[in-house]
Each structure stands twice: as C-alpha cells, then as structure tokens.
Design an enzyme around this catalytic site. Structure first.
Site, short mmCIF file in Angstrom:
data_model
loop_
_atom_site.label_atom_id
_atom_site.label_comp_id
_atom_site.label_asym_id
_atom_site.label_seq_id
_atom_site.Cartn_x
_atom_site.Cartn_y
_atom_site.Cartn_z
N HIS A 159 -47.22 29.60 11.83
CA HIS A 159 -47.24 28.14 11.83
C HIS A 159 -48.52 27.63 12.50
CE1 HIS A 159 -43.02 28.52 10.77
NE2 HIS A 159 -42.87 27.20 10.71
N GLU A 213 -8.10 4.10 6.94
CA GLU A 213 -8.89 3.73 5.76
C GLU A 213 -8.97 2.21 5.61
OE1 GLU A 213 -8.71 4.42 0.91
OE2 GLU A 213 -6.94 4.76 2.14
N HIS A 214 -7.82 1.56 5.57
CA HIS A 214 -7.77 0.10 5.47
C HIS A 214 -7.23 -0.47 6.78
CE1 HIS A 214 -6.88 1.52 1.25
NE2 HIS A 214 -7.93 0.75 1.04
N GLN A 228 0.81 -1.22 0.00
CA GLN A 228 0.00 0.00 0.00
C GLN A 228 0.84 1.26 0.00
OE1 GLN A 228 -3.52 0.01 -0.29
NE2 GLN A 228 -2.88 -2.05 -0.90
N ASP A 272 -8.98 -3.61 -3.08
CA ASP A 272 -8.70 -2.53 -4.04
C ASP A 272 -9.10 -2.92 -5.46
OD1 ASP A 272 -7.69 -0.70 -2.27
OD2 ASP A 272 -5.58 -1.10 -2.70
N HIS A 314 1.34 3.40 -3.20
CA HIS A 314 0.34 4.33 -3.72
C HIS A 314 0.94 5.72 -3.90
CE1 HIS A 314 -3.70 2.69 -4.22
NE2 HIS A 314 -3.42 1.83 -3.25
#
Length: 442
Positions: free
Chosen positions: A413, A319-320, A251, A353, A254
């Site tokens: 109202h 995230e992961h 990862q 992914d 990335h």
C-alpha cells in the site's frame, strides 16, 4: 411502574414457531436452487394448488384483469398510486449526487445509482393486497430501476384481477402469478424461466420473511418484514375505548400471528378498550383471524406517564405506532424506534396501508431499532468516487498515505503512495524501506 393487564405468547413459543419456519424454508430454497422450475412448480402445486406452463402473465391476461374492474375501481387504484408516487418523487428529489473539492486539487463525490433489477412480492393468499404493488413497484420505478418484476399468488384459483391491475398500472415489467417461498426463491436465485433480480422487496407471511432473511447477501432486501405489528399509544383525552379497539382489531385481521398492543396511562381506557374488543369480535367479518391474533398476541400495558410510554414504546419498536393522546407531537419529538407513526385520532394505520402515500412496507420484530421502511433510497446504491487533478495534490496525499501505511506495516500500500510522490512530487522516496529506489526493468 408499568403493568400488564394482558400478555401475549411467551418468547419460548415464538422461538419454537420461528425454528419450524426456518427449517422448512431452508429446505424449500435448497430445492429451488438445485432443481429450478421443477421445484417451483411442485411448491406452487403443494401450497397454492396452482400450475400452468408459464407463471408469467401475458399481455392479454393482464388486460383481461383490467377489464374485470369497474371504472371506479380503476380510479381508486390510480388515486392511491398517485399519492404513493407523489411522495416517492419528493423523496427521490431529496437524494442528491455530490461532488466537492475537499483539498486543492482533490475532488470527492458520490452518485446514487439504482439497482438493475428488483423483484417485488405482493402478498395475496388470504386477501388481494393490491396496495403492496403500489408501494414496491412505484417506489422502484421512481428510483430509476430499469427492470421491475412482480410475483403475487393466485387468489381463489386464478390471478387476482385487482392485484394484476395494480401491478400493471404501477409499471411492472414482468408480472408472475406465483406465491410464497417459491416466488421469492425464483426471483432471487433465478430459474430458466425467471431471470434473477438484484434486490427483493415487499411484505409477506412468516415463510416469505424467512426466505428473504436466508437469501440476504445473495441479493439485497428491503428489510425483515414479518407479521404485521400495531401499537396504539392512547390516553383518555385523545382516545376512547371504541376507537382504540377498532384500530387494534383493524390490524389484527392481517393474520393470527399479528401482535396488537395497547399502551396507555388510563386504566379506565384499557378496560373500556378490552370490552369494546369483545363486542367487536362478535360482529366483524374477519373475527376468526382477529380473535386468534388478539388472544395469542394481544397485550394491554399501563404506564405511569407519557415519558414511560415513550420508554416502553421504544423497547417494543413496533412496525406501526398510532398515537391518540392529548399531545401526539410529544411522541413525534421523542420516539426513536418505530416503522411509521400515525399522529392523532383523525389518521390511522389503514390510511398508511392503503392510500395516504407513505410506504407500508415497514420493519417488524424490533428491526425499527436500526432501519426505517421501504423508500426510494432502498433501491439506490450511494457509490463514491475520487479524482486528483494536480501533481501537488497527489504528492501531498501520497506523503500522508505513505507514513500511515508504514504504521500499519502495509508495504505494498505504501508503495502505491510512494510512486506518486516520486513521479508527481519529484522526491526520491525509496521503495519498501530500501536505501535506493528500484531500477526500472530493461
């Protein structure tokens, strides 16, 4: 107590970097709004060296991209897309419209209505990330969005054949070869050549994520998706150093700003993992990017037990989150802040992914504290409606409403309620505190 064997960049350094990105994006978006296609073209030339009369790909260009792929390439894309579609359909079927009579004569309900147009960003400057086309376009189409457009940057000076093929096979209605803030800004704000959308989705670099943040409110967005984050939770029963190192560096490639964290109860596993990372960084083809991510944003944390790992992981809100421990189900039961969980050594973030079927557009920068990832529900508006079917019900609700409006001092109202009590309950309720009801105008 937990302890760090390795720490990432300081919060101050991250804040300075975020400020630079924020200021740059603000200027880019202002230019797009003011000058439209001219600003889009300037940014595309500046950042991608890419210019053409229209950034919309023609049917012939799309077919040419499909023709460049082998039959196996196309089968692989279709397999991955079918997995994403299967799970998206299951999700959509779980979302139902409702209508119920809550009181005699009072009917309440909601409808799940798709947005009219969605813009899907598919990153592809460094790598042709075709999987993002599956995740966004297919999910939008399963949700029922009538118009789905896509933008992806050129790759090596031309439209990336694999990305274009994935966009087309997923069902995109318009495919543009355009990247970065210029793509996101064009889709959100609209230009003479690109019709504006109602919602933006898809991951991207820090500039794309910041553009989505600044545009939120003018359009909807899926979530604030910044650089990829990965947390590996492991012990020496469910994992070893080579496996943990592989999943972290897998990862880290990335981008140089991708945080990768090992959280473990085993100091031996921590040291073994760090040693394996050093070995792997000598041989993997993406070592330059992965090394920078590891050196700048890599962390190794030692916890006392599984309960403390849960506490730390929920604070990180990654995230992961990959769990390779003796009891992965413990973390499924107890973790609350994560984008997606990968349980056990047999699965991994790469499966999610690319192909397994769950969506890979996930929350970053601690957004997992308050949102999940992209799914069909993100493209749906749950809109309520109400209907009163009897005079008695209108009068009953009106009496309660009138008194509650009086408590708040909302006379107008209150009269909305009072007039219905008079008409449907046949009671002489005065208007706005008057002794007598108003006389109808002649």
């Amino acid at each position: 107590m937990s302890g760090y064997l390795k720490r990432g960049a300081s919060a101050a350094i991250k804040a300075d970097r975020d400020r630079e990105v924020r200021d740059a994006v603000e200027g880019f978006l202002a230019g797009i709004e003011l000058r439209g296609d001219d600003a889009i073209r300037e940014l595309s030339m500046k950042f991608d060296g890419w210019d053409r009369e229209s950034y919309l790909l023609t049917a012939a260009e799309i077919q040419d991209c499909l023709d460049q792929l082998s039959s196996q390439d196309l089968k692989d894309i279709e397999f991955a897309q079918q997995q994403v579609r299967n799970f998206a359909v299951i999700q959509r079927e779980s979302i139902t419209d409702v209508e119920v009579e809550t009181l005699p004569g009072v009917v309440l309900g909601h409808r799940n209505i798709p947005v009219n147009a969605a813009g899907c960003y598919v990153p592809g400057g460094k790598y042709p990330l075709l999987a993002s086309a599956h995740m966004s376009v297919i999910t939008a189409k399963v949700a029922g969005v009538p118009r789905v457009i896509t933008c992806a940057p050129p790759f090596q000076g031309r439209p990336a054949p694999a990305i274009v093929a994935a966009q087309a096979l997923a069902g995109a209605d318009e495919i543009y070869c355009l990247g970065g803030v210029q793509a996101v800004g064009a889709m959100a704000l609209g230009t003479p050549s690109i019709g504006a959308v109602d919602m933006l989705v898809g991951p991207g670099n820090a500039y794309v994520a910041e553009a989505k943040r600044q545009l939120f409110g003018r359009v909807g967005i899926d979530l604030f998706a910044g650089p990829t984050e990965t947390l590996v939770i492991a012990d020496d029963i469910g994992c070893d150093g080579e496996l943990a190192a592989t999943d972290l560096l897998g990862q880290a490639e990335h981008g140089p700003d991708s945080p990768v964290v090992l959280l473990t109860t085993s100091e031996k596993l921590a040291h073994d993992t760090m040693a394996w990372i050093d070995r792997l960084l000598e041989i993997i083809p993406t070592r330059d990017i992965a090394r920078k991510a590891w050196e700048t944003h890599g962390e190794v944390i030692i916890a006392e037990d599984a309960a403390e790992m849960v506490r730390i992981a929920d604070e990180i809100a990654s995230e992961h989150v990959q769990v390779m421990t003796a009891d992965p189900e413990f973390f499924l039961r107890n973790l609350t802040n994560f984008g997606a969980l990968f349980l056990g050594a047999r699965t991994n973030v790469s499966f999610g992914d690319k192909v397994i079927g769950t969506n890979h557009t996930l929350p970053t920068k601690k957004a997992a504290r308050f949102t999940g990832g992209l799914w069909v529900g993100k493209f749906l508006k749950t809109c309520t409606y109400q209907r009163i079917e009897t005079d008695e019900a209108s009068a009953l609700v009106g009496e309660y409403c009138s008194r509650l409006c009086s408590l708040e001092g909302f006379a107008g109202h209150g009269e909305q309620a009072n007039i219905r009590v008079r008409r449907y309950g046949h009671r002489n309720v005065p208007y706005a505190g008057r002794a007598e009801p108003l006389v109808a105008p002649a």
